[in-house]
Design a protein around this motif. Structure first.
Motif, PDB file in Angstrom:
ATOM      1  N   LEU A  99       0.825  -1.202   0.000  1.00 26.93           N
ATOM      2  CA  LEU A  99       0.000   0.000   0.000  1.00 26.93           C
ATOM      3  C   LEU A  99       0.864   1.258   0.000  1.00 26.93           C
ATOM      4  O   LEU A  99       0.501   2.277  -0.602  1.00 26.93           O
ATOM      5  N   ALA A 100       2.002   1.193   0.673  1.00 26.76           N
ATOM      6  CA  ALA A 100       2.918   2.338   0.648  1.00 26.76           C
ATOM      7  C   ALA A 100       3.364   2.621  -0.784  1.00 26.76           C
ATOM      8  O   ALA A 100       3.484   3.787  -1.194  1.00 26.76           O
ATOM      9  N   ASP A 101       3.589   1.558  -1.552  1.00 25.53           N
ATOM     10  CA  ASP A 101       3.966   1.716  -2.951  1.00 25.53           C
ATOM     11  C   ASP A 101       2.803   2.287  -3.762  1.00 25.53           C
ATOM     12  O   ASP A 101       2.970   3.240  -4.527  1.00 25.53           O
ATOM     13  N   ALA A 102       1.611   1.732  -3.584  1.00 26.13           N
ATOM     14  CA  ALA A 102       0.452   2.149  -4.378  1.00 26.13           C
ATOM     15  C   ALA A 102      -0.011   3.556  -4.030  1.00 26.13           C
ATOM     16  O   ALA A 102      -0.439   4.312  -4.908  1.00 26.13           O
ATOM     17  N   TRP A 103       0.071   3.914  -2.766  1.00 26.81           N
ATOM     18  CA  TRP A 103      -0.457   5.198  -2.305  1.00 26.81           C
ATOM     19  C   TRP A 103       0.620   6.247  -2.053  1.00 26.81           C
ATOM     20  O   TRP A 103       0.322   7.330  -1.573  1.00 26.81           O
ATOM     21  N   GLN A 104       1.889   5.899  -2.336  1.00 28.97           N
ATOM     22  CA  GLN A 104       3.006   6.817  -2.086  1.00 28.97           C
ATOM     23  C   GLN A 104       2.972   7.293  -0.626  1.00 28.97           C
ATOM     24  O   GLN A 104       3.162   8.456  -0.313  1.00 28.97           O
ATOM     25  N   TRP A 105       2.763   6.329   0.250  1.00 24.45           N
ATOM     26  CA  TRP A 105       2.550   6.561   1.683  1.00 24.45           C
ATOM     27  C   TRP A 105       3.905   6.667   2.371  1.00 24.45           C
ATOM     28  O   TRP A 105       4.744   5.774   2.254  1.00 24.45           O
ATOM     29  N   THR A 106       4.145   7.747   3.109  1.00 22.28           N
ATOM     30  CA  THR A 106       5.419   7.959   3.784  1.00 22.28           C
ATOM     31  C   THR A 106       5.207   8.361   5.236  1.00 22.28           C
ATOM     32  O   THR A 106       4.074   8.563   5.688  1.00 22.28           O
ATOM     33  N   GLY A 107       6.305   8.523   5.946  1.00 26.30           N
ATOM     34  CA  GLY A 107       6.258   8.956   7.328  1.00 26.30           C
ATOM     35  C   GLY A 107       5.782  10.383   7.496  1.00 26.30           C
ATOM     36  O   GLY A 107       5.461  10.808   8.618  1.00 26.30           O
ATOM     37  N   ASP A 108       5.732  11.147   6.405  1.00 24.99           N
ATOM     38  CA  ASP A 108       5.232  12.520   6.483  1.00 24.99           C
ATOM     39  C   ASP A 108       3.712  12.584   6.472  1.00 24.99           C
ATOM     40  O   ASP A 108       3.138  13.645   6.713  1.00 24.99           O
ATOM     41  N   ASP A 109       3.064  11.455   6.169  1.00 25.58           N
ATOM     42  CA  ASP A 109       1.597  11.452   6.095  1.00 25.58           C
ATOM     43  C   ASP A 109       0.973  11.382   7.480  1.00 25.58           C
ATOM     44  O   ASP A 109       1.487  10.723   8.392  1.00 25.58           O
ATOM     45  N   VAL A 110      -0.158  12.072   7.598  1.00 26.94           N
ATOM     46  CA  VAL A 110      -0.966  12.041   8.811  1.00 26.94           C
ATOM     47  C   VAL A 110      -2.343  11.526   8.406  1.00 26.94           C
ATOM     48  O   VAL A 110      -3.025  12.144   7.582  1.00 26.94           O
ATOM     49  N   LEU A 111      -2.727  10.396   8.962  1.00 26.03           N
ATOM     50  CA  LEU A 111      -3.988   9.748   8.593  1.00 26.03           C
ATOM     51  C   LEU A 111      -5.081  10.088   9.592  1.00 26.03           C
ATOM     52  O   LEU A 111      -4.866  10.038  10.805  1.00 26.03           O
ATOM     53  N   VAL A 112      -6.265  10.383   9.087  1.00 23.10           N
ATOM     54  CA  VAL A 112      -7.438  10.560   9.945  1.00 23.10           C
ATOM     55  C   VAL A 112      -8.477   9.517   9.567  1.00 23.10           C
ATOM     56  O   VAL A 112      -8.712   9.250   8.386  1.00 23.10           O
ATOM     57  N   HIS A 113      -9.047   8.866  10.578  1.00 23.23           N
ATOM     58  CA  HIS A 113     -10.152   7.944  10.325  1.00 23.23           C
ATOM     59  C   HIS A 113     -10.988   7.770  11.584  1.00 23.23           C
ATOM     60  O   HIS A 113     -10.588   8.153  12.682  1.00 23.23           O
ATOM     61  N   GLY A 114     -12.174   7.218  11.405  1.00 26.42           N
ATOM     62  CA  GLY A 114     -13.080   6.979  12.523  1.00 26.42           C
ATOM     63  C   GLY A 114     -13.629   5.577  12.482  1.00 26.42           C
ATOM     64  O   GLY A 114     -14.760   5.330  12.927  1.00 26.42           O
ATOM     65  N   LEU A 115     -12.833   4.640  11.952  1.00 24.90           N
ATOM     66  CA  LEU A 115     -13.279   3.258  11.776  1.00 24.90           C
ATOM     67  C   LEU A 115     -13.154   2.460  13.069  1.00 24.90           C
ATOM     68  O   LEU A 115     -12.277   2.750  13.906  1.00 24.90           O
ATOM     69  N   PRO A 116     -13.977   1.438  13.251  1.00 22.25           N
ATOM     70  CA  PRO A 116     -13.801   0.523  14.398  1.00 22.25           C
ATOM     71  C   PRO A 116     -12.440  -0.158  14.328  1.00 22.25           C
ATOM     72  O   PRO A 116     -11.842  -0.280  13.250  1.00 22.25           O
ATOM     73  N   LEU A 117     -11.961  -0.629  15.475  1.00 20.27           N
ATOM     74  CA  LEU A 117     -10.615  -1.192  15.555  1.00 20.27           C
ATOM     75  C   LEU A 117     -10.596  -2.702  15.764  1.00 20.27           C
ATOM     76  O   LEU A 117      -9.586  -3.252  16.206  1.00 20.27           O
ATOM     77  N   PHE A 118     -11.669  -3.394  15.403  1.00 19.77           N
ATOM     78  CA  PHE A 118     -11.695  -4.847  15.579  1.00 19.77           C
ATOM     79  C   PHE A 118     -11.558  -5.583  14.254  1.00 19.77           C
ATOM     80  O   PHE A 118     -11.714  -6.792  14.193  1.00 19.77           O
ATOM     81  N   HIS A 119     -11.248  -4.864  13.167  1.00 13.56           N
ATOM     82  CA  HIS A 119     -11.139  -5.523  11.868  1.00 13.56           C
ATOM     83  C   HIS A 119      -9.924  -5.001  11.120  1.00 13.56           C
ATOM     84  O   HIS A 119      -9.196  -4.108  11.580  1.00 13.56           O
ATOM     85  N   VAL A 120      -9.708  -5.567   9.937  1.00 12.88           N
ATOM     86  CA  VAL A 120      -8.510  -5.292   9.144  1.00 12.88           C
ATOM     87  C   VAL A 120      -8.393  -3.817   8.775  1.00 12.88           C
ATOM     88  O   VAL A 120      -7.327  -3.206   8.938  1.00 12.88           O
ATOM     89  N   HIS A 121      -9.458  -3.229   8.260  1.00 14.28           N
ATOM     90  CA  HIS A 121      -9.400  -1.859   7.756  1.00 14.28           C
ATOM     91  C   HIS A 121      -9.033  -0.878   8.866  1.00 14.28           C
ATOM     92  O   HIS A 121      -8.121  -0.062   8.720  1.00 14.28           O
ATOM     93  N   GLY A 122      -9.730  -0.950   9.981  1.00 14.51           N
ATOM     94  CA  GLY A 122      -9.516   0.022  11.039  1.00 14.51           C
ATOM     95  C   GLY A 122      -8.241  -0.168  11.821  1.00 14.51           C
ATOM     96  O   GLY A 122      -7.532   0.797  12.127  1.00 14.51           O
ATOM     97  N   LEU A 123      -7.917  -1.425  12.159  1.00 16.67           N
ATOM     98  CA  LEU A 123      -6.770  -1.693  13.026  1.00 16.67           C
ATOM     99  C   LEU A 123      -5.473  -1.861  12.229  1.00 16.67           C
ATOM    100  O   LEU A 123      -4.487  -1.154  12.483  1.00 16.67           O
ATOM    101  N   ILE A 124      -5.455  -2.780  11.268  1.00 15.22           N
ATOM    102  CA  ILE A 124      -4.206  -3.059  10.559  1.00 15.22           C
ATOM    103  C   ILE A 124      -3.842  -1.914   9.614  1.00 15.22           C
ATOM    104  O   ILE A 124      -2.740  -1.361   9.673  1.00 15.22           O
TER     105      ILE A 124
END
Length: 512
Positions: free
Chosen positions: A184-209
């Motif tokens: 995903l870092a490759d596909a989304w050009q995701w780096t340590g400079d990114d700040v992610l915001v989300h409000g997903l539950p934390l008991f599944h893949v999308h929210g936690l992992i």
């Protein structure tokens, strides 16, 4: 040396914000102290249950378990006693991690409880006081030692939704987490400079992992809203967040709020990446967000057993209805019921076979992102794979002429065999959502003596008092797709039944 959290190990970003939940936050140094201290208590604990509320304690507990090499079992706090009892009985955790003050249900009453303590002291300070030194075979987490783990060892046991029976525990190895997050870092050009915001539950893949462990693996930051709101999204994006993760229900609410809140449009316009997953994002929400912000929403495709399989790339074209191309390292093919390969990707990532946008097959995948099996279910694990070792996702798709994957539904509920045709429910739903009088749509097959199955649609109209007619909707689909794909039965509802992630529960649609 294999490490899930190189930034946490090296201490290179010790003063950077790692986690923020509401007004509570931890730097990387503070996270190392809190998670490292808890990891020491978990040494040799076996599996541990994690009471996965949307809190700082859940994130710290997950990181601590991973540092200790102890498989964690995230628990949905909204699950009923029967489901929780099944999960606890099946996974047999030795203890449960929870935030201090959380009231746990009776199904967890027999487990030893450890409260997750969050400290703002740094691990370096605590390590100096305790005189911690690294030993051979360990990696130092800013003053706290943690054993170097085998990439194939279990990291999490995540339970599926249980739509076809009791939930099954998918055993997720450490290498799958690393492989998916790096792809995903490759596909989304995701780096340590990114700040992610989300409000997903934390008991599944999308929210936690993806949503919590993803930023930590990059050395970046995550800001969790606790409870999703358009106001919270705008606030965090205005305050410097660069990425937003959500599910279609969240993006629908954002699209609804855009007309009344010009500031929200400006905030979304400033985000580097908007990502939606867990279900298809309806076309009209795509269009409303793009019209107001000039930004497209990137969709990706994954599931509990495989983590992420495909995604639209950050530098690629956003086309509503498609979930992009396979991530690096992921093999993907479409297969007929008899095992015949319809379309696939070559080793160099180019599409081959019938990538015509029409030929429907089941998605099968393989790669380092896959789970190692269902806990205590060798029968289910064996059944999940083809004879030549590909995981059967149960999702039906076509490959468009440009190679993009377009999912048309689930094999069990969304492949409609009508009059000799194989029809994907998803493409009919998308066509119905293009009608100006339709707010939501669900499509499934119903038994028919003549056709085998007929196409049935459930519609939530924009105006309940004046919905479009069934004939108008059938003609709308026939003109956009083909006459044999038109709905033969249309039912109008006030709302579609959905689960916590916004997925439509088709088995609960009224059939009378």
């Amino acid at each position: 040396m294999f490490s899930l959290f190189p930034a946490l190990v090296s201490g290179s970003v010790a003063d950077r914000s790692a986690l923020r939940f509401g007004d509570r936050s931890l730097t990387y140094a503070e996270l190392a102290a809190s998670a490292g201290a808890l990891a020491a208590r978990l040494d040799g604990a076996g599996r541990v249950a994690l009471w996965a509320t949307p809190t700082l304690e859940t994130a710290v507990g997950a990181v601590a378990a991973l540092l200790a090499g102890v498989p964690a079992v995230p628990l949905n706090p909204r699950s009923g006693e029967t489901e929780l009892g099944h999960i606890v009985g099946d996974s047999a955790p030795s203890l449960v991690l929870a935030a201090p003050g959380d009231t746990l249900p009776a199904a967890l009453g027999a487990l030893e409880r450890i409260d997750v303590e969050v400290t703002t002291e740094t691990a370096a300070e605590e390590g100096a006081e305790a005189g911690v030194e690294a030993e051979e075979g360990t990696e130092v987490v800013v003053g706290v030692t943690a054993a170097v783990r085998d990439p194939a060892s279990p990291a999490l046991v995540v339970y599926t939704s249980g739509t076809t029976g009791p939930p099954k525990g998918a055993v997720i190895p450490r290498r799958a987490i690393a492989a998916t997050l790096d792809a995903l870092a490759d596909a989304w050009q995701w780096t340590g400079d990114d700040v992610l915001v989300h409000g997903l539950p934390l008991f599944h893949v999308h929210g936690l992992i993806i949503g919590v462990l993803g930023p930590l693996r990059r050395g970046g930051s995550v800001r969790h809203l606790g409870r999703f709101s358009a106001e919270g999204v705008a606030r965090e994006l205005d305050a410097g967040a660069t990425m937003l993760f959500g599910v279609p229900t969240m993006y629908h609410r954002l699209a609804e709020a855009l007309g009344e809140d010009p500031g929200l449009a400006e905030a979304l316009r400033g985000a580097r990446l908007l990502v939606s997953g867990s279900a298809a994002l309806p076309l009209h929400d795509h269009e409303r967000i793009r019209a107001a912000t000039g930004r497209g929403v990137v969709e990706r495709y994954g599931m509990t057993e495989t983590l992420m399989n495909t995604s639209v790339r950050a530098d690629g074209e956003v086309r509503p209805g498609t979930v992009g191309v396979p991530l690096p390292g992921v093999g993907l093919r479409l297969v007929e019921e008899d095992g015949t390969r319809i379309a696939w990707y070559e080793a160099d990532g180019t599409p081959a076979g019938a990538y015509d946008g029409e030929s429907v097959g089941e998605i099968q995948v393989r790669g380092p992102n896959l789970f190692t099996g269902y806990l205590n279910r060798p029968d289910a694990t064996a059944a999940a794979y083809s004879a030549d070792g590909w995981f059967r996702t149960g999702d039906m798709a076509v490959l468009d002429p440009d190679g993009s994957v377009r999912i048309v539904g689930r094999k069990a509920t969304d492949l409609i065999k009508s009059g000799g045709y194989k029809i994907g429910a998803g493409e009919i739903e998308n066509a119905l959502l293009e009608h100006p009088g339709v707010r939501e749509a669900a499509v499934a097959g119903e038994p028919d003596a003549d056709l085998g199955e007929l196409v049935a649609a459930w519609i939530v109209p924009l105006d309940l008092q004046a919905p479009p007619s069934a004939g108008e909707l059938a003609d709308h689909v026939a003109l956009r797709l083909a006459p044999h794909k038109r709905p033969r039965t249309v039912r109008f509802l006030e709302a579609l039944p959905r689960n916590d992630m916004g997925k439509i529960l088709k088995r609960e649609l009224p059939r009378d």
